[in-house]
Design an enzyme around this catalytic site. Sequence first.
Site, PDB file in Angstrom:
ATOM      1  N   THR A  11      89.501  68.410 -19.781  1.00 57.80           N
ATOM      2  CA  THR A  11      89.596  68.280 -21.335  1.00 57.80           C
ATOM      3  C   THR A  11      89.378  69.890 -21.919  1.00 57.80           C
ATOM      4  O   THR A  11      89.257  70.575 -21.257  1.00 57.80           O
ATOM      5  CB  THR A  11      88.655  67.248 -22.014  1.00 57.80           C
ATOM      6  N   CYS A  12      89.640  69.595 -23.189  1.00 53.09           N
ATOM      7  CA  CYS A  12      89.660  71.149 -23.966  1.00 53.09           C
ATOM      8  C   CYS A  12      88.169  71.500 -24.584  1.00 53.09           C
ATOM      9  O   CYS A  12      88.067  72.447 -24.969  1.00 53.09           O
ATOM     10  CB  CYS A  12      90.545  71.127 -25.157  1.00 53.09           C
ATOM     11  N   ASP A  13      87.354  70.377 -24.131  1.00 57.39           N
ATOM     12  CA  ASP A  13      85.886  70.760 -24.521  1.00 57.39           C
ATOM     13  C   ASP A  13      85.044  71.514 -23.613  1.00 57.39           C
ATOM     14  O   ASP A  13      85.209  71.355 -22.284  1.00 57.39           O
ATOM     15  CB  ASP A  13      85.108  69.446 -24.763  1.00 57.39           C
ATOM     16  N   SER A  14      84.274  72.691 -23.977  1.00 56.22           N
ATOM     17  CA  SER A  14      83.456  73.225 -23.103  1.00 56.22           C
ATOM     18  C   SER A  14      82.207  72.424 -22.316  1.00 56.22           C
ATOM     19  O   SER A  14      81.542  72.883 -21.574  1.00 56.22           O
ATOM     20  CB  SER A  14      82.861  74.500 -23.582  1.00 56.22           C
TER      21      SER A  14
ATOM     22  N   ASN B  17      91.139  63.480 -25.744  1.00 60.97           N
ATOM     23  CA  ASN B  17      92.278  64.246 -25.389  1.00 60.97           C
ATOM     24  C   ASN B  17      93.411  63.450 -24.931  1.00 60.97           C
ATOM     25  O   ASN B  17      94.449  64.049 -24.304  1.00 60.97           O
ATOM     26  CB  ASN B  17      91.952  65.242 -24.194  1.00 60.97           C
TER      27      ASN B  17
END
Length: 399
Positions: free
Chosen positions: A339-342, A378
């Site tokens: 996903t785009c989350d860190s 996402n």
Amino acid sequence: MNTDALVQHFAEQTHPDELEQFDRSTLSQLLKEHETPFLVLDLQEVEYQYHALQNALPGVSLFYAIKSLAHPAVIRRLKKLGGQFDLATAGEVDLVKGLGVAGEQCIHTHPIKKDKEIRHALEFGCRRFVVDNPAEVIKFVPYKDDVELIIRVSFRSQDATVDLSRKFGCALEELPGLVDLAMSNGMTVSGLSFHVGSQSLSPFAQVNAIQASLAAMKEMAHVSWKWLDIGGSFPVSYQGPVMPIDDFCAPIREALLDVPEGIEVFAEPGRFISAPSMIEVLRIVGKAKRGARTWYYLDDGVYGALSGQMYDHAQYPITPLKPFDPTGDFFPSVLAGPTCDSVDVIDEDIELPDLAVGDVLVAKQMGAYTIASASEFNYYPKPKVVVVEDLIEHPEDES
Ligand SMILES: Cc1ncc(COP(=O)(O)O)c(C=O)c1O
């Protein structure tokens, strides 16, 4: 193997072949049939774990906590083995009902319920409910002739990875007041329960809780006690060894020798039965060198089935599927989800051989509290579950 021998065994293996007990050819076949990421659920393993716990706790009635892995195949298999079920919500009631489980084979253990949920469970035929506070006891006044109450007591434990007695359970001093409140309102109190916390690394919190519960029952001799429910908590091995279940349960068995005749003992195992039954097969979809580490991006992460890392504090053993030389070169690496989350990082500090995009990894002990808490953040779909028999081999089975 005793605990010391297990510790020694792991200490000697710097890069152990985590997959040694898996049937690799079945895994390779499954990879031809299914797109990653997917979970593989081995029903033989559910059966193995159920028998292992039942043998370690003879005479104790096991109610599987379906919250840990509410897969219909698991419930069907445990039903066939004579297992019973620990339910917490109306959704869980519907699930087991749809699979032909009878209400009398269940206990409702959520200490906080809506009136609607109580009615729903009663309509199903489940009559045994857990309460832990006066407001909850009062909710049962309209159903007083149809229910038997089990009062949950809080026993905090430092040895449990997930503390469940912070949120639920009355203090021992509050117990007589709750019993009086229920009985003076015409209700039947039949049991005491506790849960010392999930993934407990020592059995002694349970032993103390059993002793304290038995003492409380003795003091409240005016109650017709029928049940003592010792909860879940039984541990499995993630990164490090844990006590083998028979050793873990030995002092518990001993404490249970003091249970008076006529009182049935229940347990509510979730993790111990479900965790080893499932593995996840993931693929590397990206690779980047960032500073001193190689980042591998996988096709599932902490927003998916590895969500247990966030909610359950579990660190799943993850290893490449293809055989590698354990004495070869290993490099500091990071495993990250897609996903785009860190925050979606699975392991910041893992030593791995040099891997490539497309390589497959396997995460073990992925049965409990994993897919149960997965999301579709996402718009990544949750990994599907492939059900098999006999993926995991136990060398002792052959003797
Ligand atoms: C009421 C109750 N019973 C049983 C369980 C299962 O516990 P475990 O997975 O430690 O066996 C839980 C876990 O949250 C629980 O809340």
